[in-house]
Design a protein around this motif. Structure first.
Motif, PDB file in Angstrom:
ATOM      1  N   ALA A  20       2.349   8.916 -10.543  1.00 29.31           N
ATOM      2  CA  ALA A  20       1.725  10.230 -10.390  1.00 29.31           C
ATOM      3  C   ALA A  20       2.671  11.197  -9.692  1.00 29.31           C
ATOM      4  O   ALA A  20       2.743  12.381 -10.051  1.00 29.31           O
TER       5      ALA A  20
ATOM      6  N   TRP B  37       1.689   5.387  -2.062  1.00 25.64           N
ATOM      7  CA  TRP B  37       1.285   6.436  -2.976  1.00 25.64           C
ATOM      8  C   TRP B  37       1.631   5.997  -4.390  1.00 25.64           C
ATOM      9  O   TRP B  37       2.483   5.152  -4.599  1.00 25.64           O
ATOM     10  N   ASP B  38       0.948   6.568  -5.341  1.00 28.32           N
ATOM     11  CA  ASP B  38       1.142   6.240  -6.753  1.00 28.32           C
ATOM     12  C   ASP B  38       2.450   6.874  -7.228  1.00 28.32           C
ATOM     13  O   ASP B  38       2.544   8.084  -7.401  1.00 28.32           O
TER      14      ASP B  38
ATOM     15  N   TYR C  22       0.869  -1.179   0.000  1.00 28.72           N
ATOM     16  CA  TYR C  22       0.000   0.000   0.000  1.00 28.72           C
ATOM     17  C   TYR C  22       0.900   1.221   0.000  1.00 28.72           C
ATOM     18  O   TYR C  22       1.705   1.401   0.906  1.00 28.72           O
TER      19      TYR C  22
ATOM     20  N   GLU D 129       0.494  13.830  -2.066  1.00 27.86           N
ATOM     21  CA  GLU D 129      -0.072  12.727  -2.842  1.00 27.86           C
ATOM     22  C   GLU D 129      -1.585  12.683  -2.711  1.00 27.86           C
ATOM     23  O   GLU D 129      -2.131  12.868  -1.633  1.00 27.86           O
ATOM     24  N   LYS D 130      -2.238  12.408  -3.834  1.00 26.18           N
ATOM     25  CA  LYS D 130      -3.695  12.321  -3.853  1.00 26.18           C
ATOM     26  C   LYS D 130      -4.185  10.924  -4.201  1.00 26.18           C
ATOM     27  O   LYS D 130      -5.314  10.573  -3.922  1.00 26.18           O
ATOM     28  N   SER D 131      -3.315  10.163  -4.845  1.00 26.89           N
ATOM     29  CA  SER D 131      -3.753   8.818  -5.227  1.00 26.89           C
ATOM     30  C   SER D 131      -2.808   7.777  -4.638  1.00 26.89           C
ATOM     31  O   SER D 131      -1.598   7.969  -4.569  1.00 26.89           O
ATOM     32  N   PHE D 132      -3.406   6.696  -4.208  1.00 29.54           N
ATOM     33  CA  PHE D 132      -2.679   5.603  -3.577  1.00 29.54           C
ATOM     34  C   PHE D 132      -3.083   4.304  -4.256  1.00 29.54           C
ATOM     35  O   PHE D 132      -4.128   4.238  -4.902  1.00 29.54           O
ATOM     36  N   GLU D 133      -2.244   3.282  -4.103  1.00 31.13           N
ATOM     37  CA  GLU D 133      -2.604   1.999  -4.698  1.00 31.13           C
ATOM     38  C   GLU D 133      -2.408   0.881  -3.688  1.00 31.13           C
ATOM     39  O   GLU D 133      -1.478   0.898  -2.890  1.00 31.13           O
TER      40      GLU D 133
END
Length: 119
Positions: A75, A71-72, A69, A102-106
């Motif tokens: 991006a 951050w992207d 888990y 960061e705004k997007s995570f995976e």
């Protein structure tokens, strides 16, 4: 003066063997820079001990870890490149630029490892 890195393969093996001996239920790997060169080794050793673990990088889950888990990264690189272009090509002042968060995570889950860990 160059200091030696205390993190090496023998130390990772020693620590992860103690984790198995002490019957830990799982492991969370920190994102310290010293662990990055050994991230695949760490995933392999934890997999050998059949411990569930959560990692910081996708490639650790792909190397056999249970899940990652973070951050992207793509991006983040794009965002950094955009800021560099603003500074270098358009003359922007770095002090006037907003903080990049960061705004997007995976979340990556390795299903093969999940089945092995449960077995």
């Amino acid at each position: 003066m160059l200091l030696s890195n205390p993190y090496n393969e023998a130390e990772y093996r020693r620590v992860l063997n103690s984790v198995q001996r002490d019957q830990f239920d799982g492991v969370v790997i920190s994102d310290e820079n010293e662990h990055i060169p050994h991230r695949v080794l760490i995933a392999q050793l934890i997999q050998q001990n059949r411990l569930p673990a959560i990692y910081n990088f996708r490639d650790q889950a792909e190397a056999g870890g249970l899940m990652a888990y973070s951050w992207d990264i793509k991006a983040a690189i794009r965002g950094n490149a955009e800021q560099m272009a603003e500074i270098l090509l358009r003359g922007a002042n770095p002090a006037d630029m907003p903080y990049f968060q960061e705004k997007s995570f995976e979340l990556v889950i390795n299903l093969k490892s999940a089945k092995r860990t449960r077995a």
